[in-house]
Design an enzyme around this catalytic site. Structure first.
Site, PDB file in Angstrom:
ATOM      1  CD  GLU A 181     -11.970  -0.191  -3.726  1.00  0.00           C
ATOM      2  OE1 GLU A 181     -12.741   0.338  -4.313  1.00  0.00           O
ATOM      3  OE2 GLU A 181     -11.701  -1.413  -3.729  1.00  0.00           O
ATOM      4  CB  THR A 207      -5.776  -2.707  -9.033  1.00  0.00           C
ATOM      5  OG1 THR A 207      -5.198  -1.761  -9.535  1.00  0.00           O
ATOM      6  CG2 THR A 207      -4.870  -3.305  -7.928  1.00  0.00           C
ATOM      7  CE  LYS A 234      -6.000  -7.318  -0.259  1.00  0.00           C
ATOM      8  NZ  LYS A 234      -6.986  -6.460  -1.111  1.00  0.00           N
ATOM      9  CD  GLU A 286      -6.355  -7.018  -5.405  1.00  0.00           C
ATOM     10  OE1 GLU A 286      -6.735  -7.722  -4.257  1.00  0.00           O
ATOM     11  OE2 GLU A 286      -6.373  -5.653  -5.341  1.00  0.00           O
ATOM     12  NE  ARG A 290      -4.256  -2.038   1.675  1.00  0.00           N
ATOM     13  CZ  ARG A 290      -4.788  -2.660   2.786  1.00  0.00           C
ATOM     14  NH1 ARG A 290      -4.719  -2.365   3.950  1.00  0.00           N
ATOM     15  NH2 ARG A 290      -5.950  -3.360   2.182  1.00  0.00           N
ATOM     16  CG  ASN A 342      -9.732  -2.342   3.179  1.00  0.00           C
ATOM     17  OD1 ASN A 342     -10.622  -1.326   3.452  1.00  0.00           O
ATOM     18  ND2 ASN A 342      -8.943  -2.868   4.025  1.00  0.00           N
ATOM     19  NE  ARG A 401      -2.961   1.849  -8.019  1.00  0.00           N
ATOM     20  CZ  ARG A 401      -4.198   1.360  -7.380  1.00  0.00           C
ATOM     21  NH1 ARG A 401      -4.692   0.257  -7.908  1.00  0.00           N
ATOM     22  NH2 ARG A 401      -4.089   1.780  -6.302  1.00  0.00           N
TER      23      ARG A 401
HETATM   24  C1  LIG Z   1      -5.069  -2.918  -3.861  1.00  0.00           C
HETATM   25  C2  LIG Z   1      -5.790  -3.355  -2.586  1.00  0.00           C
HETATM   26  O1  LIG Z   1      -6.845  -4.197  -3.090  1.00  0.00           O
HETATM   27  C3  LIG Z   1      -8.248  -3.439  -3.325  1.00  0.00           C
HETATM   28  C4  LIG Z   1      -7.711  -2.439  -4.462  1.00  0.00           C
HETATM   29  C5  LIG Z   1      -7.400  -1.459  -4.111  1.00  0.00           C
HETATM   30  C6  LIG Z   1      -6.948  -0.321  -5.021  1.00  0.00           C
HETATM   31  O2  LIG Z   1      -6.694  -0.566  -6.253  1.00  0.00           O
HETATM   32  O3  LIG Z   1      -6.472   0.661  -4.691  1.00  0.00           O
HETATM   33  C7  LIG Z   1      -7.814  -0.816  -2.584  1.00  0.00           C
HETATM   34  C8  LIG Z   1      -8.321  -1.618  -1.774  1.00  0.00           C
HETATM   35  C9  LIG Z   1      -8.961  -2.848  -1.963  1.00  0.00           C
HETATM   36  O4  LIG Z   1     -10.188  -2.886  -2.301  1.00  0.00           O
HETATM   37  C10 LIG Z   1      -5.539  -3.342  -1.116  1.00  0.00           C
HETATM   38  O5  LIG Z   1      -6.104  -3.929  -0.474  1.00  0.00           O
HETATM   39  O6  LIG Z   1      -4.520  -2.349  -0.751  1.00  0.00           O
END
Ligand SMILES: C=C(O[C@@H]1C=C(C(=O)O)C=C[C@H]1O)C(=O)O
Length: 432
Positions: free
Chosen positions: A205, A266, A175, A270, A20, A201, A164
């Site tokens: 977001e 993204t 995860k 995942e 993050r 999450n 990204r």
């Molecule tokens: C990247 C993630 O997974 C998901 C995608 C996110 C994003 O693309 O910024 C943020 C939160 C999650 O819903 C994360 O958990 O950090």
């Protein structure tokens, strides 16, 4: 080139927080790249092939221009040189032209991979959404003739966005490791919606979107060192707020790009990564060397993490050089590759590498060090000694005079890892 996510305290294990933090830093790269691209007009000619393209004015490039737009050509050539210099050896980099990406002449990275092997590449989607949604939303319509600068800015945007969204793989891996059981159940049930719910999450977001808006508003302000003349009858507060509302890019746009394009992509990555997370790795042989139509077909049919192995050159190998012991230790895999009767013992693996480098129809069983010293050798297969095999060599230091030598304490460990390390089969790059 943006740096890679750093592990917490250099532990080697990425955490969700490391990832993050890295995605947060990439926000700057992406916002500044968008601001730079927004500086130029849309310049549609750089995205066209054939008629109406930039190439039309150039007789030398008109044939090329039927196949590639100016941007595609610029991007392809940029990737080609970056690939040679090792950019795509990193598992957090994904090319836009995978089928045309040459192997690096640098030795393969010795550090262990963090991800399960996979061939997930969303760059066709990234390119499509960038050209059809992002560029029209951030650039003024029209043509200002700044083709090179616009394409240059496009490449910076595209590579940062690609990095990204593909970080979705690392995020998914972390995860998965944190909630192995819950993810395993959903993966086995092929429950895509369930996976999407579990990995989402919303609080993260929402915070991200607020932050991106604030950053875009802050970094995108027109800042002048010459005070603007205040309109007649205006107050000091009016003048200050008029100056503050001049933006290089509408601050809503980066937020919208993140909400509608980057975060969904993204998360799709995942989910796709997780769906193949438990698959067994298998090797698919194709008619090589890399660059054949057969590779294209293999990439089209097997896109879920199979190891693609170029195989034609094995048929053309007339000799496999190495030290006699190494040839014996690697017998099992040499037999699998129908190379047992082509073995030629020489004084050392290094001599084998030297001979393979001189003969386009020869291969050698070599160490990683020999590969570094012969960059024109191409690796056919790693870990030739077979899984789990540990071969050790004992080194004796002898001297004419009796002397007490004090060794560096790490020497034994280093020697051990050197000699128990994998052996690779390498062939001369010119092998047809
Ligand atoms: C990247 C993630 O997974 C998901 C995608 C996110 C994003 O693309 O910024 C943020 C939160 C999650 O819903 C994360 O958990 O950090």
């Amino acid at each position: 080139m943006a740096a890679t996510a750093a592990t917490a305290a250099g532990s080697g294990e990425l955490s969700l927080q490391d990832l993050r933090d890295y995605l947060l830093r990439l926000e700057e790269t992406i916002i500044f790249a968008l601001i730079e691209r927004a500086h130029f007009a849309r310049n549609d000619r750089i995205y066209r092939r054939g008629e109406g393209s930039v190439w039309e004015a150039s007789s030398t490039h008109s044939a090329l221009g039927q196949q590639y737009s100016f941007l595609e050509y610029f991007l392809r050539e940029t990737e080609r040189i970056q690939a040679l210099l090792g950019r795509y050896n990193a598992e957090d980099e994904n090319p836009f032209f995978p089928a045309l990406t040459p192997s690096s002449f640098l030795p393969p990275r010795s550090s262990a991979n963090f991800l399960k092997p996979n061939r997930i590449n969303y760059n066709a989607k990234v390119l499509d959404q960038y050209l059809n949604e992002i560029v029209p939303s951030i650039c003024a319509a029209g043509d200002d003739g700044h083709y090179g600068s616009s394409a240059d800015a496009d490449i910076i945007c595209l590579q940062a966005i690609s990095k990204r969204v593909h970080y979705g793989k690392q995020v998914a891996e972390v995860k998965f490791r944190e909630q192995r059981e819950a993810y395993t159940q959903l993966i086995r049930a092929r429950d895509t919606d369930g996976l999407m719910r579990l990995l989402t999450n919303q609080a993260v977001e929402d915070r991200l979107l607020r932050r991106v808006r604030l950053k875009a508003a802050t970094y995108g302000q027109e800042i002048s060192d010459v005070p603007r003349p205040a309109p007649p009858n205006s107050t000091a507060t009016d003048a200050a707020s008029a100056a503050a509302t001049a933006f290089k890019i509408d601050p809503d746009l980066p937020e919208r790009i993140y909400r509608e394009l980057l975060i969904p992509l993204t998360k799709d990555i995942e989910v796709e990564y997780l769906l193949q997370r438990l698959d067994e790795q298998c090797t698919v042989a194709y008619l090589g060397p890399p660059g054949t139509h057969c590779l294209r077909a293999a990439q089209a049919c097997f896109s879920q993490g199979e190891d693609l192995l170029a195989c034609d050159s094995i048929d053309n190998i007339t000799k496999v050089y190495s030290h006699a012991n190494v040839l014996v230790e690697c017998q099992a895999l040499l037999a699998d590759m129908n190379l047992s009767d082509k073995c030629v013992p020489v004084a050392s693996t290094a001599e084998g590498a030297q001979r393979a480098a001189e003969d386009p129809h020869a291969a050698a069983l070599v160490s990683e060090l020999a590969l570094e010293m012969h960059p024109d050798l191409r690796v056919l297969r790693h870990d030739m000694q077979g899984a789990g095999a540990e071969n050790r060599t004992r080194f004796l230091i002898i001297s004419r005079h009796l002397q007490l030598y004090v060794f560096r304490p790490s020497a034994a460990e280093q020697l051990y890892s050197l000699t128990s390390h994998s052996c690779s089969a390498a062939v001369h790059i010119g092998c047809a």
